[in-house]
Design a protein around this motif. Structure first.
Motif, mmCIF file in Angstrom:
data_model
loop_
_atom_site.group_PDB
_atom_site.id
_atom_site.type_symbol
_atom_site.label_atom_id
_atom_site.label_comp_id
_atom_site.label_asym_id
_atom_site.label_seq_id
_atom_site.Cartn_x
_atom_site.Cartn_y
_atom_site.Cartn_z
ATOM 1 N N THR A 124 0.843 -1.208 0.000
ATOM 2 C CA THR A 124 0.000 0.000 0.000
ATOM 3 C C THR A 124 0.870 1.247 0.000
ATOM 4 O O THR A 124 0.595 2.211 -0.745
ATOM 5 N N GLY A 125 1.930 1.250 0.826
ATOM 6 C CA GLY A 125 2.836 2.386 0.845
ATOM 7 C C GLY A 125 3.494 2.606 -0.508
ATOM 8 O O GLY A 125 3.666 3.750 -0.953
ATOM 9 N N ASN A 126 3.850 1.517 -1.172
ATOM 10 C CA ASN A 126 4.452 1.618 -2.497
ATOM 11 C C ASN A 126 3.476 2.239 -3.497
ATOM 12 O O ASN A 126 3.830 3.146 -4.276
ATOM 13 N N LEU A 127 2.236 1.761 -3.482
ATOM 14 C CA LEU A 127 1.235 2.262 -4.432
ATOM 15 C C LEU A 127 0.908 3.729 -4.176
ATOM 16 O O LEU A 127 0.660 4.502 -5.114
ATOM 17 N N ARG A 128 0.901 4.110 -2.900
ATOM 18 C CA ARG A 128 0.678 5.525 -2.586
ATOM 19 C C ARG A 128 1.800 6.374 -3.172
ATOM 20 O O ARG A 128 1.555 7.431 -3.760
ATOM 21 N N GLN A 129 3.045 5.886 -2.986
ATOM 22 C CA GLN A 129 4.189 6.619 -3.538
ATOM 23 C C GLN A 129 4.107 6.665 -5.065
ATOM 24 O O GLN A 129 4.369 7.702 -5.690
ATOM 25 N N ARG A 130 3.706 5.546 -5.655
ATOM 26 C CA ARG A 130 3.588 5.503 -7.116
ATOM 27 C C ARG A 130 2.474 6.438 -7.610
ATOM 28 O O ARG A 130 2.602 7.085 -8.653
ATOM 29 N N SER A 134 0.949 10.984 -10.713
ATOM 30 C CA SER A 134 0.216 12.252 -10.774
ATOM 31 C C SER A 134 1.139 13.387 -11.193
ATOM 32 O O SER A 134 0.756 14.256 -11.995
ATOM 33 N N CYS A 135 2.361 13.390 -10.670
ATOM 34 C CA CYS A 135 3.335 14.411 -11.056
ATOM 35 C C CYS A 135 3.653 14.340 -12.554
ATOM 36 O O CYS A 135 3.914 15.364 -13.203
ATOM 37 N N LEU A 136 3.666 13.101 -13.075
ATOM 38 C CA LEU A 136 3.942 12.909 -14.507
ATOM 39 C C LEU A 136 2.678 13.057 -15.359
ATOM 40 O O LEU A 136 2.742 12.908 -16.582
ATOM 41 N N GLU A 137 1.538 13.329 -14.666
ATOM 42 C CA GLU A 137 0.232 13.455 -15.324
ATOM 43 C C GLU A 137 -0.146 12.195 -16.082
ATOM 44 O O GLU A 137 -0.772 12.231 -17.131
ATOM 45 N N HIS A 138 0.270 11.038 -15.509
ATOM 46 C CA HIS A 138 -0.146 9.749 -16.071
ATOM 47 C C HIS A 138 -1.525 9.390 -15.541
ATOM 48 O O HIS A 138 -1.960 9.899 -14.496
ATOM 49 N N ASP A 139 -2.160 8.500 -16.239
ATOM 50 C CA ASP A 139 -3.448 8.008 -15.767
ATOM 51 C C ASP A 139 -3.219 7.170 -14.505
ATOM 52 O O ASP A 139 -2.397 6.260 -14.495
ATOM 53 N N VAL A 140 -3.978 7.483 -13.451
ATOM 54 C CA VAL A 140 -3.755 6.809 -12.168
ATOM 55 C C VAL A 140 -4.854 5.797 -11.844
ATOM 56 O O VAL A 140 -4.814 5.184 -10.776
ATOM 57 N N GLU A 141 -5.799 5.615 -12.749
ATOM 58 C CA GLU A 141 -6.955 4.789 -12.414
ATOM 59 C C GLU A 141 -6.555 3.342 -12.078
ATOM 60 O O GLU A 141 -7.080 2.736 -11.144
ATOM 61 N N GLU A 142 -5.607 2.797 -12.828
ATOM 62 C CA GLU A 142 -5.194 1.416 -12.564
ATOM 63 C C GLU A 142 -4.588 1.292 -11.169
ATOM 64 O O GLU A 142 -4.862 0.317 -10.433
ATOM 65 N N THR A 143 -3.805 2.292 -10.770
ATOM 66 C CA THR A 143 -3.188 2.253 -9.438
ATOM 67 C C THR A 143 -4.254 2.384 -8.359
ATOM 68 O O THR A 143 -4.195 1.709 -7.323
ATOM 69 N N VAL A 144 -5.253 3.278 -8.603
ATOM 70 C CA VAL A 144 -6.333 3.439 -7.634
ATOM 71 C C VAL A 144 -7.099 2.126 -7.470
ATOM 72 O O VAL A 144 -7.397 1.689 -6.362
ATOM 73 N N GLU A 145 -7.401 1.480 -8.590
ATOM 74 C CA GLU A 145 -8.128 0.207 -8.533
ATOM 75 C C GLU A 145 -7.322 -0.863 -7.791
ATOM 76 O O GLU A 145 -7.875 -1.675 -7.047
ATOM 77 N N ARG A 146 -6.028 -0.836 -7.997
ATOM 78 C CA ARG A 146 -5.182 -1.811 -7.321
ATOM 79 C C ARG A 146 -5.188 -1.573 -5.807
ATOM 80 O O ARG A 146 -5.199 -2.509 -5.005
ATOM 81 N N ILE A 197 -7.698 -0.218 -4.139
ATOM 82 C CA ILE A 197 -9.004 -0.671 -3.662
ATOM 83 C C ILE A 197 -9.003 -2.183 -3.480
ATOM 84 O O ILE A 197 -9.499 -2.711 -2.481
ATOM 85 N N ASP A 198 -8.395 -2.878 -4.434
ATOM 86 C CA ASP A 198 -8.369 -4.346 -4.398
ATOM 87 C C ASP A 198 -7.533 -4.865 -3.221
ATOM 88 O O ASP A 198 -7.887 -5.853 -2.581
ATOM 89 N N ILE A 199 -6.434 -4.183 -2.925
ATOM 90 C CA ILE A 199 -5.544 -4.641 -1.863
ATOM 91 C C ILE A 199 -6.113 -4.311 -0.490
ATOM 92 O O ILE A 199 -6.098 -5.133 0.428
ATOM 93 N N GLN A 200 -6.670 -3.097 -0.351
ATOM 94 C CA GLN A 200 -7.087 -2.657 0.979
ATOM 95 C C GLN A 200 -8.439 -3.229 1.398
ATOM 96 O O GLN A 200 -8.707 -3.356 2.593
ATOM 97 N N ARG A 235 -10.130 3.230 3.997
ATOM 98 C CA ARG A 235 -8.659 3.259 3.951
ATOM 99 C C ARG A 235 -8.184 3.814 2.618
ATOM 100 O O ARG A 235 -7.221 4.593 2.567
ATOM 101 N N THR A 236 -8.827 3.431 1.539
ATOM 102 C CA THR A 236 -8.410 3.928 0.228
ATOM 103 C C THR A 236 -8.638 5.431 0.121
ATOM 104 O O THR A 236 -7.793 6.173 -0.412
ATOM 105 N N VAL A 237 -9.780 5.925 0.650
ATOM 106 C CA VAL A 237 -10.046 7.365 0.645
ATOM 107 C C VAL A 237 -8.946 8.103 1.401
ATOM 108 O O VAL A 237 -8.430 9.128 0.945
ATOM 109 N N ARG A 238 -8.587 7.568 2.549
ATOM 110 C CA ARG A 238 -7.535 8.214 3.342
ATOM 111 C C ARG A 238 -6.198 8.193 2.614
ATOM 112 O O ARG A 238 -5.426 9.163 2.673
ATOM 113 N N THR A 239 -5.897 7.083 1.944
ATOM 114 C CA THR A 239 -4.642 6.993 1.182
ATOM 115 C C THR A 239 -4.622 8.028 0.061
ATOM 116 O O THR A 239 -3.628 8.753 -0.127
ATOM 117 N N LEU A 240 -5.731 8.122 -0.673
ATOM 118 C CA LEU A 240 -5.803 9.100 -1.774
ATOM 119 C C LEU A 240 -5.707 10.521 -1.248
ATOM 120 O O LEU A 240 -5.035 11.379 -1.842
#
Length: 960
Positions: free
Chosen positions: A751-757, A762-774, A776-779, A784-789
């Motif tokens: 989870t910490g890794n995905l938050r960092q990613r 976001s800084c690179l303005e890449h699409d983050v939806e796949e990371t967000v879904e991942r 949600i799936d892990i947590q 918890r996901t809302v707080r992470t975001l």
């Protein structure tokens, strides 16, 4: 005239037939049996017939004794026994002396044949007869003295030590008045019997009386001119004093014996060798290894000469070599110890080949001793070979008698130890299991130690449940036997196993009992101080694991106190334990936030390990590095950035010198943090790259322990690149780290890794939806996901990426709405934080009205929580009111802003009254903002508020 036994027997039989009333027919039958068994050996030439029956009987008695002697010399003890019985039967009861001597002779073959009960009965009868004779004729006390020694020996062998002592005492009492009256012929037997009594009394548990009697014996022999007999007594006196615990006195007696032997006119090499051997052993008892070595080497040279001349000396030479090897090992001459043990084994092997029944046991024991010496030089494979042969011999011995079961068990036990040294843990475990079974079978007192060892073997193999069971049984064995040292040590081991298995409550229980037992022993004997300190240190670790940090500190402080009393400068015995205890105490204090004291103890640990490393670099360099590393962490937390960096750099250098790759990687990882704190970006990156390369290497060879560290290092390296706005380099590292972490099953780290990613994408303005879904799936928890975001949103706000932050905030808000739909009564805290983040973005964009509206919603939600639980939410409410006040002020709504700022100040007033250290700085800041707002409104209260803020500011620490 001399007649053959065969003719004498025939003539005796003639007389028996003629005068049955005078001769015993049982003797006649026995003679027929003897002649049938010996055949031609008793047939002599035809001789004259002797008509006198008394002469025939006397000559037959004499000849049969001579025959019995020859049979004994030929080891034909069954035949000897028959001859001795006939001799006894031929004795006239009126000749009591001859009868007693025949009884004494008869006891010899009975003893050799193992018929000890019969032999004892015969000896006791002989002794009684001789004592009766001595009562009538004092000269017969010489015969009593001669019989007393074998009689008492036999009584000891059959378990009647008290009666053996009484035999010796009765003899001494009979001879004493004769010797005291000046009868020369009684003085030497008296002195000899005194010594015999001294040995018996000492063995019966009265060594002080034994010493007194032996000294009296020595005085008697001294009056007789000293020499060989005096040397023998002094040697025995040395043994009795050693048994009594008077080791200096034992050495003195042995040296006196050596002086007597050296003074003999005839150079008795055997006596000299034996005396030197005793002196060497007495020096060894006192730990005087150099002197012991010198004497035993000289004795060995003599035994070697004697053994070459007379093979019967070989057993004594082999025993001497075994003792010499032990002394050489203690004296630091390990290679010489191996050589001596090998020579002893060769001698025992030759002896066992010639007479297995007599010497197989010596060979088996010699092989065990050889294995010990080989192990001392690191030759564990050869030690295993020696022990396997020892097991073979003990198994053969056990086939003849179960008395060898403990020795067989011991060989299996030692074999397990040596296999473990070779890293062959499963075979080692099986050998230890075998030893346990054998010890259990023979009810050996060593069962507890073997069970404890079995527990250790299982612990080392990670089989905690089995280890706990074995060690638990060992504890009960020690408890039942009252063996406090064994009990304490087993409890200590059990605590270690519980700790490793995260059975923390069990660890605290067993650790507490271990300390209690060690304390009991320490109260009786302060030599247990170091063991008690170790147990206290372990209990401290268990209490730390249980979250009982204050109790952990108490335990380890006591350990430190004990070790400080034992330690002296330059001491290598207690210095390592004290350094380790100081290190651990420092860690516990750091956990309680007592950084100044923590730093003080860690500095002492570093100093001690520094001294130890100078004397033994290979042993202590890694521990010194660990202490420097911890010191660097504490210095960093205290704001001593430069000193922290220097300490960590020293840890890096020490680990590099030690070749400790894993520790080096960790130290480099920490060094990167120290460099980052000093703004040394290039150095930070260099350390991280080096750490990552080491973890790559380690994980390639052994993935399980090091993959997680590799992932952590990659994430830290990515963070460094990200801080330099090089997000493109950071992203692949994070992706690789995530790929490593996912199979490891550590969801928090992933989870910490995905938050960092998420931040980097976001800084690179890449699409983050796949990371967000991942995420949600892990947590598996939208909250918890809302707080992470939301956490990532706040990071993005921090780098002024407001549009990207708003997009991610919208995604988090959408997830919150889904959660509220699923759980309408959901706790509002995550939404409060989202509203706060939204207000921050709006304010940064200059949309103060909108920011104030969003912040007002957050305040209203938080107010409702603070009403229900003031202690949990008042401080947060004060922060949010102050922000709302700033937004309203920026929107030119000063009156409303003033109201919220006053409420913020009131809240901080209450909180600071309860906890000034934590809340007074916020009160000062809030009062300052209130004063400025009042000044903007032209209020006369402004000066009062600002003056109060300044007064309170003067009470704050300089760094605040």
């Amino acid at each position: 005239m001399t007649m053959g036994i065969g003719r004498l027997v025939k003539q005796y039989q003639v007389h028996v037939a003629a005068q049955p009333e005078r001769f015993r027919t049982a003797v006649s039958a026995s003679l027929d049996d003897l002649c049938a068994r010996l055949g031609e050996e008793v047939h002599g030439t035809e001789q004259l017939v002797v008509d006198d029956p008394d002469i025939v009987q006397s000559e037959l008695h004499r000849s049969l004794r001579e025959l019995a002697d020859r049979l004994a010399w030929q080891d034909r003890h069954d035949d000897e026994l028959l001859a001795r019985r006939i001799v006894l039967d031929l004795c006239e009861t009126r000749d009591e002396l001859r009868h007693a001597r025949a009884l004494s002779d008869l006891a010899v073959p009975l003893t050799v044949l193992g018929r000890l009960e019969e032999a004892v009965a015969v000896r006791r009868q002989a002794f009684r007869v001789l004592c009766e004779l001595a009562g009538k004729d004092v000269s017969k006390w010489l015969d009593v003295a001669l019989e007393a020694e074998p009689c008492s020996d036999l009584l000891v062998r059959t378990g009647d030590a008290a009666l053996a002592t009484e035999v010796c005492r009765q003899t001494v009492q009979g001879l004493a008045p004769l010797a005291e009256s000046g009868l020369f012929w009684a003085q030497e037997p008296f002195a000899r019997c005194l010594l015999r009594l001294a040995e018996r009394v000492a063995e019966d548990g009265d060594p002080e009386e034994g010493v007194r009697l032996a000294q009296e014996s020595a005085e008697q022999f001294g009056a007789l001119g000293g020499g060989r007999n005096l040397a023998r007594v002094l040697d025995a006196l040395s043994g009795i004093k050693a048994h009594a615990g008077d080791l200096p006195g034992a050495l003195e007696a042995a040296l006196d014996a050596l002086v007597q032997v050296r003074s003999l006119s005839d150079r008795d090499r055997m006596a000299l060798a034996a005396a030197l051997q005793t002196v060497g052993l007495r020096h060894a008892d006192l730990g005087q290894w150099e002197q012991a070595h010198e004497n035993l080497v000289e004795a060995g040279e003599l035994f070697a000469e004697l053994s070459d001349e007379d093979p019967s000396v070989a057993p004594r030479y082999a025993a001497l070599l075994t003792e010499l090897s032990e002394v050489q090992a203690r004296f630091g001459r390990a290679e010489a110890a191996v050589e001596s043990a090998e020579r002893a084994t060769l001698l025992h092997r030759d002896l066992a080949r010639q007479d297995p029944a007599a010497y197989q046991k010596e060979l088996a024991l010699g092989l065990v001793n050889l294995s010990r010496r080989l192990a001392g030089t690191g030759q564990h494979a050869k030690a295993v070979y020696a022990l396997r042969e020892s097991v073979k011999h003990y198994r053969r011995l056990r086939e003849t008698s179960q008395e060898w079961t403990p020795d067989l068990a011991r060989s299996h036990h030692y074999l397990g130890e040596q296999l473990a040294e070779l890293g062959r843990h499963e075979p080692a475990l099986e050998e230890t299991r075998t030893a346990v079974g054998l010890y259990r079978e023979c009810a050996s007192p060593d069962l507890g130690f073997a069970l404890k060892e079995l527990g250790t073997r299982l612990h080392n193999l990670g089989r905690a449940e089995e280890s706990t069971a074995a060690t638990g049984e060992a504890i009960e064995v020690f408890r039942a036997s009252g063996d406090l040292p064994g009990l304490a040590n087993a409890l200590y081991n059990l605590t270690v196993t519980h700790n490793v298995a995260d059975q923390i409550d069990d660890a605290v229980r067993s650790g507490t009992e271990a300390v209690e037992v060690y304390q009991r022993m320490y109260d009786e004997d302060s030599d247990w101080a170091a063991a008690l300190a170790n147990a206290l240190g372990l209990l401290g670790a268990a209490r730390e694991g249980a979250g009982q940090v204050a109790h952990a500190i108490t335990s380890v402080e006591r350990a430190v106190s004990l070790l400080e009393r034992l330690h002296t400068p330059g001491d290598d015995e207690f210095g390592p334990g004290l350094a380790r205890a100081l290190h651990n105490l420092s860690r516990h204090l750091e956990k309680e936030g007592r950084l100044e004291r923590s730093l003080e103890h860690m500095r002492r640990s570093v100093a001690l390990y520094g001294e130890l490393t100078q004397r033994d670099p290979d042993r202590f360099r890694r521990r010194l590095a660990s202490s420097w590393l911890s010191l660097g962490i504490y210095l960093s937390r205290l704001g001593e950035a430069e000193e922290a960096r220097s300490a960590t750099a020293l840890a890096v250098d020490l680990n590099r010198q030690a070749g400790a790759r894993e520790n080096l990687a960790l130290a480099l990882f920490q060094l990167s943090s120290r460099d980052a704190a000093l703004g040394r970006t290039d150095e930070c990156l260099a350390s991280l790259v080096a750490a990552t390369e080491i973890y790559e290497e380690l994980a390639l060879a052994q993935p399980d322990p090091y993959l997680a560290n590799l992932a952590m290092s990659l994430e830290k390296l990515a963070a460094c690149h990200s801080e330099q706005d090089d997000h493109a380099r950071a992203l692949p590292m994070l992706e690789r780290a995530a790929d490593i972490r996912e199979p490891l099953g550590d969801k928090d780290s992933l989870t910490g890794n995905l938050r960092q990613r998420l931040f980097v994408q976001s800084c690179l303005e890449h699409d983050v939806e796949e990371t967000v879904e991942r995420l949600i799936d892990i947590q598996h928890d939208l909250v918890r996901t809302v707080r992470t975001l939301d956490g990532v949103v706040q990071e993005l706000i921090g780098v002024e990426l407001l549009d990207v932050a708003q997009q991610l905030l919208d995604r988090a808000s959408g997830l919150w709405e889904i959660h509220r739909f699923q759980q309408p009564d959901a706790e509002p805290l995550p939404n409060i934080s989202l509203l706060d983040s939204h207000a921050t973005i709006l304010s940064r964009n200059g949309q103060y009205e909108e920011a104030a509206a969003a912040q007002r919603q957050a305040v209203e939600l938080l107010e409702s929580l603070a009403q229900e639980e003031p202690d949990g939410y008042l401080d947060g409410l004060a922060v949010f009111r102050a922000r709302l006040s700033r937004y309203l002020r920026a929107a030119d709504r000063h009156a409303e802003a003033l109201d919220h700022q006053r409420q913020a100040v009131e809240t901080y007033e209450k909180l600071a009254a309860f906890d000034p250290g934590t809340y007074r700085p916020a009160l000062v800041s809030s009062l300052t903002d209130l004063g400025r707002l009042l000044r903007d409104l032209g209020s006369s209260e402004a000066d009062v508020a600002l003056a109060r803020a300044e007064t309170l500011r003067l009470t704050l620490p300089d760094d605040e």
